[in-house]
Enzyme design. Structure first.
Site, PDB file in Angstrom:
ATOM      1  N   PRO A  58       0.806  -1.212   0.000  1.00  0.00           N
ATOM      2  CA  PRO A  58       0.000   0.000   0.000  1.00  0.00           C
ATOM      3  C   PRO A  58       0.850   1.279   0.000  1.00  0.00           C
ATOM      4  CG  PRO A  58      -0.715  -1.525   1.715  1.00  0.00           C
ATOM      5  CD  PRO A  58       0.626  -1.988   1.249  1.00  0.00           C
ATOM      6  N   GLU A  59       0.319   2.342  -0.641  1.00  0.00           N
ATOM      7  CA  GLU A  59       0.996   3.623  -0.696  1.00  0.00           C
ATOM      8  C   GLU A  59       0.243   4.629   0.172  1.00  0.00           C
ATOM      9  OE1 GLU A  59       3.834   3.858  -1.975  1.00  0.00           O
ATOM     10  OE2 GLU A  59       3.966   2.070  -3.218  1.00  0.00           O
ATOM     11  N   HIS A  80      -1.654 -15.732   7.986  1.00  0.00           N
ATOM     12  CA  HIS A  80      -1.049 -14.440   7.651  1.00  0.00           C
ATOM     13  C   HIS A  80      -1.402 -13.333   8.645  1.00  0.00           C
ATOM     14  CE1 HIS A  80       0.291 -16.360   4.073  1.00  0.00           C
ATOM     15  NE2 HIS A  80      -0.878 -16.390   3.484  1.00  0.00           N
ATOM     16  N   ARG A  82       3.136 -11.275   2.953  1.00  0.00           N
ATOM     17  CA  ARG A  82       4.562 -11.295   2.625  1.00  0.00           C
ATOM     18  C   ARG A  82       5.460 -10.911   3.801  1.00  0.00           C
ATOM     19  NH1 ARG A  82       5.364  -8.641  -3.257  1.00  0.00           N
ATOM     20  NH2 ARG A  82       7.329  -9.742  -3.036  1.00  0.00           N
TER      21      ARG A  82
END
Length: 271
Positions: free
Chosen positions: A2-3, A89, A107
């Site tokens: 995400p940005e 996760h 990740r």
């Protein structure tokens, strides 16, 4: 990813709901990018303050310090009263009197780090190299032009570096350069002052539009309510290789810069 728009969307959906909560428990899953940096038990009974953002970092203030959080490349935060049992996760839970804040990150490039203050390490070290916020009045074409004059790398890579301006990540840098009519390959120090003016305005406009649409969801991003972003539906070049440019109908091209895909129109974006 995400940005900045996704992180700010997360902050806006979280801040009013968690403020005033008292920490009742902490669960750590698999190790994240950096260690928590404190005994999880030491967070108990601390009160949550007003969540803020700097660049792509969220600052969750707690009594006597706070948690600096980063969503990495695939992370998202959820805040719910009733959370299911943690899945593979789900790597961090902060249980509070108002609900549980959970970080999910397939990740594991995200992080949750304790710091006694924003102006003390490790927060100070992590934030010290960040450039201006795109909506800061100081982020002008004059500022951007002067900063780019010191760089010989491609202008897109200069935007991605984050030490000139934060938030212009890969998707938004592609879109801003298209809006400004600038070829992403041009050396940063060759960008003229008028073009820097257009680029600064394009960065602000693109990020504001993305924020209004809840950010971009390509795979994993959700806000703390579980809602996906919609900016990807309005992208004019990103992810559109081979499709016609929305202005001139020339097929959009793709190239790789700094191990990231760049999408552009070779007719509308001039060197």
């Amino acid at each position: 990813m995400p940005e900045l728009p996704e992180v700010e969307t997360t902050r806006q959906s979280l801040a009013p709901r968690i403020a005033g909560a008292v920490v009742t428990g902490v669960r750590l899953g698999k190790p994240l990018r950096w260690p928590l940096g404190c005994d999880p038990g030491s967070l108990l009974d601390r009160t949550v303050g007003d969540t803020t953002r700097r660049g792509k970092y969220l600052w969750l203030p707690l009594t006597g310090g706070g948690l600096l959080m980063h969503l990495g490349m695939s992370g998202s935060l959820a805040f719910r009263e009733d959370v299911p049992e943690p899945a593979a996760h789900d790597h961090f839970d902060l249980r509070t009197t108002l609900g549980t804040l959970r970080l999910t990150d397939p990740r594991r490039f995200g992080a949750v780090v304790w710091s006694s203050a924003l102006d003390a390490d490790p927060a100070l070290k992590l934030l010290s190299g960040l450039g201006l916020e795109p909506f800061d009045p100081a982020f002008t074409g004059t500022y951007l032009h002067a900063a780019l004059q010191r760089r010989r790398i491609a202008v897109k890579l200069a935007l991605l570096a984050g030490d000139i301006v934060v938030g212009a990540g890969n998707i938004y840098a592609c879109e801003a350069l298209f809006a400004a009519g600038i070829d992403p390959r041009i050396p940063a120090n060759k960008v003229s002052r008028p073009r820097a003016e257009r680029l600064a305005e394009a960065v602000r406009t693109i990020l504001a539009r993305a924020l209004a649409l809840g950010g971009t969801t390509l795979r994993d991003f959700r806000d703390t309510h579980g809602m996906a972003g919609e900016f990807q539906n309005q992208a004019r070049v990103y992810g559109r290789e081979g499709e016609p440019c929305r202005i001139c109908a020339t097929p959009i091209r793709r190239l790789v810069q700094g191990a990231r895909s760049t999408f552009y129109c070779h007719v509308c974006q001039r060197r």
